[in-house]
Design a protein around this motif. Structure first.
Motif, mmCIF file in Angstrom:
data_model
loop_
_atom_site.group_PDB
_atom_site.id
_atom_site.type_symbol
_atom_site.label_atom_id
_atom_site.label_comp_id
_atom_site.label_asym_id
_atom_site.label_seq_id
_atom_site.Cartn_x
_atom_site.Cartn_y
_atom_site.Cartn_z
ATOM 1 N N HIS A 94 0.809 -1.221 0.000
ATOM 2 C CA HIS A 94 0.000 0.000 0.000
ATOM 3 C C HIS A 94 0.842 1.271 0.000
ATOM 4 C CE1 HIS A 94 -3.726 -2.155 0.464
ATOM 5 N NE2 HIS A 94 -3.254 -2.784 1.517
ATOM 6 N N LEU A 106 -6.291 11.973 -5.853
ATOM 7 C CA LEU A 106 -6.626 10.571 -6.109
ATOM 8 C C LEU A 106 -6.624 10.322 -7.609
ATOM 9 C CD1 LEU A 106 -7.576 7.835 -4.892
ATOM 10 C CD2 LEU A 106 -9.892 8.604 -5.375
ATOM 11 N N GLY A 165 -7.064 7.283 -10.405
ATOM 12 C CA GLY A 165 -7.586 5.937 -10.559
ATOM 13 C C GLY A 165 -6.795 5.146 -11.582
ATOM 14 N N PRO A 215 -4.788 -0.482 -3.507
ATOM 15 C CA PRO A 215 -4.556 0.965 -3.569
ATOM 16 C C PRO A 215 -3.232 1.308 -2.900
ATOM 17 C CG PRO A 215 -6.249 0.458 -1.957
ATOM 18 C CD PRO A 215 -5.928 -0.816 -2.660
ATOM 19 N N VAL A 234 -0.737 4.522 -1.286
ATOM 20 C CA VAL A 234 -0.871 5.826 -0.639
ATOM 21 C C VAL A 234 0.512 6.413 -0.393
ATOM 22 C CG1 VAL A 234 -1.789 7.054 1.356
ATOM 23 C CG2 VAL A 234 -2.955 5.020 0.518
ATOM 24 N N ARG A 239 -8.879 3.728 6.429
ATOM 25 C CA ARG A 239 -9.802 4.057 5.331
ATOM 26 C C ARG A 239 -9.394 3.422 4.002
ATOM 27 N NH1 ARG A 239 -9.469 7.657 9.199
ATOM 28 N NH2 ARG A 239 -11.213 8.997 9.729
ATOM 29 N N LEU A 240 -8.464 2.501 4.005
ATOM 30 C CA LEU A 240 -8.017 1.868 2.761
ATOM 31 C C LEU A 240 -9.144 1.140 2.039
ATOM 32 C CD1 LEU A 240 -4.486 0.435 3.571
ATOM 33 C CD2 LEU A 240 -5.066 2.194 1.924
ATOM 34 N N LEU A 298 -10.972 3.058 -0.794
ATOM 35 C CA LEU A 298 -10.292 3.399 -2.044
ATOM 36 C C LEU A 298 -10.506 2.317 -3.090
ATOM 37 C CD1 LEU A 298 -6.923 4.674 -0.550
ATOM 38 C CD2 LEU A 298 -8.901 6.016 -1.255
ATOM 39 N N SER A 335 -5.954 2.311 -7.275
ATOM 40 C CA SER A 335 -5.873 3.766 -7.212
ATOM 41 C C SER A 335 -4.606 4.208 -6.481
ATOM 42 C CB SER A 335 -7.106 4.340 -6.515
ATOM 43 O OG SER A 335 -7.165 3.894 -5.183
ATOM 44 N N LEU A 350 -3.324 7.378 -4.053
ATOM 45 C CA LEU A 350 -3.742 8.501 -3.221
ATOM 46 C C LEU A 350 -2.507 9.218 -2.700
ATOM 47 C CD1 LEU A 350 -6.147 9.924 -1.664
ATOM 48 C CD2 LEU A 350 -5.566 8.402 0.218
ATOM 49 N N LEU A 382 -11.791 12.924 1.073
ATOM 50 C CA LEU A 382 -11.975 11.637 0.384
ATOM 51 C C LEU A 382 -13.366 11.535 -0.212
ATOM 52 C CD1 LEU A 382 -10.150 9.043 2.651
ATOM 53 C CD2 LEU A 382 -9.523 9.780 0.361
ATOM 54 N N LEU A 438 -13.867 10.892 -4.231
ATOM 55 C CA LEU A 438 -14.462 9.601 -4.590
ATOM 56 C C LEU A 438 -15.821 9.770 -5.252
ATOM 57 C CD1 LEU A 438 -13.514 7.480 -1.467
ATOM 58 C CD2 LEU A 438 -12.609 7.234 -3.774
#
Length: 111
Positions: free
Chosen positions: A6, A33, A35, A42, A44, A72-73, A76, A80, A82, A106, A110
């Protein structure tokens, strides 16, 4: 702590996410962010400049942000990228304030 899959470590990936991604900002944070349509987890990355404070303050802000983003992963999309950039006001913000502003940013990128 974020797992290795990640973590965003490539400077080119940081730049691509900032240039091509959706952006949302608040008083303490700016979130980018980008995509991708690849079946990958995802990733980060964090940007905390010297404008935020000395090394102790910057590391504290990074630790708080890593903890908040790790929770909060699941929000996502797969593949993606972030990038979370801390503004100087993040140095004096509480963890709860950073969390609420991260959630708001976020939600915007999103949507």
């Amino acid at each position: 702590m974020l797992a290795a899959e990640h973590r965003l470590t490539s400077g080119a990936a940081f730049g691509a996410a900032v240039r091509a991604g959706r952006r949302s900002g608040s008083r303490t944070l700016v979130v980018h962010l980008a995509g991708a349509d690849v079946p990958a987890p995802p990733r980060v990355g964090f940007v905390v400049s010297k404008a935020v404070g000395n090394a102790v303050v910057r590391n504290r802000v990074k630790r708080r942000l890593r903890h908040l983003v790790a929770a909060r992963l699941g929000l996502l999309p797969a593949g993606s990228v972030l990038v979370v950039r801390a503004n100087p006001a993040a140095a004096g913000a509480s963890g709860a304030e950073l969390g609420s502003e991260l959630d708001r940013c976020l939600d915007r990128v999103l949507a």
